[in-house]
Design a protein around this motif. Structure first.
Motif, short mmCIF file in Angstrom:
data_model
loop_
_atom_site.label_atom_id
_atom_site.label_comp_id
_atom_site.label_asym_id
_atom_site.label_seq_id
_atom_site.Cartn_x
_atom_site.Cartn_y
_atom_site.Cartn_z
N GLY A 118 0.98 -0.98 0.00
CA GLY A 118 -0.09 -0.28 -0.02
C GLY A 118 0.89 1.29 -0.12
O GLY A 118 1.97 1.26 0.57
N CYS A 119 0.33 2.27 -0.63
CA CYS A 119 1.24 3.43 -0.91
C CYS A 119 0.54 5.05 -0.70
O CYS A 119 -0.61 4.86 -0.60
N ASP A 120 1.42 5.80 -0.80
CA ASP A 120 0.74 7.20 -0.90
C ASP A 120 0.06 7.64 -1.78
O ASP A 120 -0.83 8.31 -1.74
N ASP A 121 0.19 7.05 -2.88
CA ASP A 121 -0.65 7.14 -4.14
C ASP A 121 -2.09 6.65 -4.11
O ASP A 121 -3.02 6.84 -5.09
N GLY A 122 -2.55 5.93 -2.96
CA GLY A 122 -3.67 5.42 -2.93
C GLY A 122 -3.90 4.09 -3.48
O GLY A 122 -5.10 3.44 -3.55
N TYR A 123 -3.00 3.47 -4.17
CA TYR A 123 -3.07 1.99 -4.88
C TYR A 123 -2.66 1.04 -3.99
O TYR A 123 -1.59 0.95 -3.09
N LEU A 124 -3.27 -0.04 -3.96
CA LEU A 124 -2.96 -1.37 -3.66
C LEU A 124 -2.20 -2.21 -4.66
O LEU A 124 -3.13 -2.47 -5.45
N SER A 125 -1.29 -2.87 -4.51
CA SER A 125 -0.62 -3.71 -5.26
C SER A 125 -0.52 -5.20 -4.99
O SER A 125 -0.19 -5.29 -3.51
N ILE A 126 -0.71 -6.21 -5.70
CA ILE A 126 -0.77 -7.79 -5.22
C ILE A 126 0.44 -8.24 -6.12
O ILE A 126 0.45 -7.88 -7.20
N LEU A 127 1.42 -8.71 -5.42
CA LEU A 127 2.44 -9.22 -6.23
C LEU A 127 2.61 -10.55 -5.95
O LEU A 127 2.38 -11.17 -5.11
N ASP A 128 3.23 -11.43 -7.12
CA ASP A 128 3.63 -12.73 -6.97
C ASP A 128 5.18 -12.84 -6.93
O ASP A 128 5.94 -12.40 -8.07
N ARG A 129 5.74 -13.20 -5.96
CA ARG A 129 7.40 -13.37 -5.71
C ARG A 129 7.81 -14.13 -6.89
O ARG A 129 9.21 -13.86 -7.26
#
Length: 162
Positions: A118-129
């Protein structure tokens, strides 16, 4: 700051861009020194990790790794992966993951290859390692294209995600 769910380790990240690994068992076995003035045990970090270009805002253990594997992120907009068995440098990186500071990350306890940021830009990112880029943090530049490790990105909030 994170406490390992499967070991005696504590992980901290700081404004000095470093991460420190602490072993609470050292305090119980007498490896800590006692500060007489305040009556509190002082414990030296077991290891220090360097790889961020700016302050570390968040760090989290992989709950299935017994305190050996963790991720961190911060003001440099990058998500870094670490393994204490390989030394003090990151084992993987997703540079410029967000447009601004990354404030938080969380590991999926059911699938240790999946993380959220989660970030200051308001976006939530889901990542696959498993889909980490092969470029190093030092050689990666800004890119408008999402890294291959980002499997989903959601506009979650109008302000920063904490």
């Amino acid at each position: 700051l994170d406490l390992s769910a499967s070991s005696h380790h504590v992980l901290s990240g700081g404004s000095d861009s470093l991460l420190c690994l602490w072993n609470l068992a050292d305090a119980q076995t007498g490896l800590a020194s006692t500060a007489a003035a305040v009556g509190v045990a002082e414990l030296a970090s077991q290891a220090t990790f360097q790889g961020h270009a700016d302050a570390v805002e968040t760090c989290v253990f992989d709950s299935q790794s017994e305190g050996r594997i963790f991720a961190s992120a911060g003001r440099d907009r990058s998500l870094l992966f670490w393994d204490v068995r390989t030394g003090s440098r990151p084992t993987g990186a997703v540079p410029n993951l967000h447009e601004t500071d990354i404030n938080c990350c969380a590991w999926n306890d059911l699938n240790p290859d999946i993380l959220a940021t989660g970030c200051d830009d308001g976006y939530l990112s889901i990542l696959d390692r498993r889909k980490l880029p092969t470029t190093s943090l030092a050689s990666a530049g800004d890119s408008a294209e999402l890294p291959p490790s980002v499997v989903h990105r959601f506009r979650a909030h109008s302000g920063s995600i904490q």
